[in-house]
Design an enzyme around this catalytic site. Structure first.
Site, PDB file in Angstrom:
ATOM      1  N   SER A 298       0.837  -1.183   0.000  1.00  0.00           N
ATOM      2  CA  SER A 298       0.000   0.000   0.000  1.00  0.00           C
ATOM      3  C   SER A 298       0.888   1.254   0.000  1.00  0.00           C
ATOM      4  CB  SER A 298      -0.961  -0.030   1.198  1.00  0.00           C
ATOM      5  OG  SER A 298      -1.998   0.909   1.062  1.00  0.00           O
TER       6      SER A 298
ATOM      7  N   ASP B 160      -8.507  -6.271  -4.887  1.00  0.00           N
ATOM      8  CA  ASP B 160      -8.085  -5.103  -4.113  1.00  0.00           C
ATOM      9  C   ASP B 160      -8.709  -3.835  -4.699  1.00  0.00           C
ATOM     10  OD1 ASP B 160      -6.815  -3.196  -2.598  1.00  0.00           O
ATOM     11  OD2 ASP B 160      -4.804  -3.590  -3.381  1.00  0.00           O
TER      12      ASP B 160
ATOM     13  N   HIS C 249      -5.811  -6.774  -0.682  1.00  0.00           N
ATOM     14  CA  HIS C 249      -4.750  -5.784  -0.469  1.00  0.00           C
ATOM     15  C   HIS C 249      -3.458  -6.450   0.009  1.00  0.00           C
ATOM     16  CE1 HIS C 249      -3.870  -1.591  -0.543  1.00  0.00           C
ATOM     17  NE2 HIS C 249      -3.674  -1.444   0.743  1.00  0.00           N
TER      18      HIS C 249
END
Length: 494
Positions: A167, A421, A446
């Site tokens: 991320s 995601d 994710h």
């Protein structure tokens, strides 16, 4: 150059400070965390760029270190910490320690300044001018100094270093390779929406993507959620806020002034559920069942009515601990990031970053997504940030400083994204060069590929992890070929 930077160690509750040492004794008394990792602290400059602002004033940056599989001269695996305490990312990134055994690697998880306990001004870090030293460049300079320290201490000549992150941490892992190719041999940038965060692409793409993820479970689920919001709006138009409060089991009555906050609270739950849609229970952002999107949809569809279904679906995230009622103001805090900023100090830090450098999504529209129209334009963000922090966002900065979408001149980066995601569409999905590789994790939420192996992993993520390890191995081989002019690891490393 490093003589003024030191390392601070904690042992038996006593702090010890010393200049950087080039011997292995320096980390002798670290705290043991879970058998694999120990805690250490690097003394870092508060301001790496302005020599007059704070001079040689420093703070303690926390990091976790594992030497379990380490052999001198072997690779260093370095996780570039993101927006939270580092321990959570260590627990959610088992890929590093699993593959450390294969490469004899040291593993480092470095905490991002202003998160966790790495607070440059302690409890006053978020007041006045103090928060101004929270920038990506300052954080990356912390990482660069720590990397130089580790390499000078542990490597006879130099060691290959692979940066990892998921991320925002994946964004930083890529940026470290862009900016410090002399220190970073290659990077695995998992689920990093570099296009969106640098201000490129659809500002409303994120909530559209969340809706699409729920649609993959059931289009009836998406319709049910839309109906639940419509029924809530209808009750509000009738002034029946008591029924809304009852259905959502809020601790405090919902009012006309707090209705939009309730909508944001629900939207935040669906956002988190979509991000954490792993095939097994996990607790990165809070306790979550396996396949939470399916679980939420089942609750929405099986409830007596759409409004109750919407409330029960939202409770999949918030009601993991079976709360008697929902304190929507404690569980969700509005900020400059419509996708959520977390809670506590982490909320303040991410809120500030969303007010300065990082481009976060706009609001939901109820046209391309299933959520109520909650606008959050650039002008609205600017007004919010100026009022709260006295700063204005600079939406063009990341593209100027960290290349935006024009990254083809870099090398040795894996950009991985999962098709489950909601951040996935904001990343790279095609190879940009023979050494800038895009990998698609089918059935992956994710940064699932960074997590440790699990019997419930889909076959695709097992395959992707093997491919990632193979690519990283090639980078390491190439590093040693250049350094030692050999075809493989030097004999004293194997």
């Amino acid at each position: 150059m490093l003589s003024n930077i030191g390392i601070v160690l904690i042992a038996f509750g006593v702090c010890h400070a010393s200049p950087i040492s080039f011997t292995k004794e320096a980390l002798k008394h670290e705290i043991d965390t879970d058998g694999d990792f120990k805690v250490a602290y690097m003394t870092q400059y508060i301001d790496h760029f302005n020599f007059k602002s704070h001079g040689a004033q420093t703070y303690r940056q926390k990091y976790l270190i594992s030497e379990k599989y380490w052999k001198e001269g072997s690779p260093i695996f370095f996780y570039t910490g993101n927006e939270g305490a580092i321990e959570g990312f260590q627990r959610a990134s088992g890929f590093l320690i699993e593959h450390a055994s294969k490469f004899n690697a040291m593993v480092i998880f470095a905490e991002h300044r202003y998160y966790g306990t790495s607070l440059p001004f302690g409890n006053a870090s978020f007041t006045g001018q103090n928060i101004g030293y929270l920038t990506i460049s300052q954080a990356m300079s912390d990482y660069a100094y720590l990397i130089r320290y580790l390499q000078s201490k542990y490597c006879k000549k130099t060691c290959p270093l692979i940066a990892f992150g998921g991320s925002y941490g994946g964004e930083l892992a890529a940026y470290m390779r862009f900016k410090y190719p002399n220190l970073v041999t290659g990077s695995l940038s998992a689920s990093a929406p570099l296009n969106w965060l640098s201000g490129n692409g659809d500002r409303h793409g994120f909530f559209k993507s969340v809706t699409e993820q729920f649609g993959k479970s059931s289009q009836a689920c998406v319709a049910r959620v839309r109906q639940g919001f419509a029924d809530t709006r209808s009750l509000a138009e009738q002034g029946n806020y008591a029924q809304i409060s009852k259905n959502f089991r809020t601790c405090k009555p919902v009012t006309p002034e707090s209705l939009n906050h309730l909508y944001g609270w629900v939207r935040n739950s669906f956002t988190t559920i979509a991000m954490m849609n792993y095939p097994y229970p996990a607790d990165l952002l809070g306790p979550m069942p396996g396949h939470p999107v399916n679980v939420a949809c089942e609750k929405a569809l099986n409830a007596d009515n759409a409004l109750t279904g919407l409330a029960e679906a939202a409770g999949v995230f918030y009601n993991a601990t079976a709360l008697p009622c929902f304190d929507i103001f404690t569980q969700y805090v509005e900020c400059a990031d419509p996708t959520g900023c977390g809670l506590g100090n982490d909320n303040l830090a991410w809120d500030y970053q969303a007010c300065t450098e990082i481009n976060l999504p706009g609001g939901s529209t109820n046209v391309t997504d299933m959520f109520p129209p909650i606008p959050f334009t650039e002008d609205m963000r600017k007004a919010y940030c100026e009022k709260k922090y006295g700063v204005s966002p600079r939406p063009e900065w990341l593209s100027a400083e960290f290349w935006g979408v024009d990254v083809a001149s870099s090398s040795n980066i894996i950009f991985s994204n999962g098709d489950l995601d909601p951040w996935g569409p904001g990343g790279f999905h095609e190879d940009l060069s023979p050494t800038l590789l895009a990998l698609q994790v089918v059935g992956g939420a994710h940064h699932l590929d960074l997590r440790g192996s699990n019997p419930m992993d889909p076959p695709s993520v097992v395959s992707i992890r093997e491919k990632e390890a193979s690519i990283i191995g090639r980078w390491i081989e190439e590093f040693y070929q250049k350094l030692y002019r050999t075809r493989s690891y030097p004999a004293d490393v194997l």
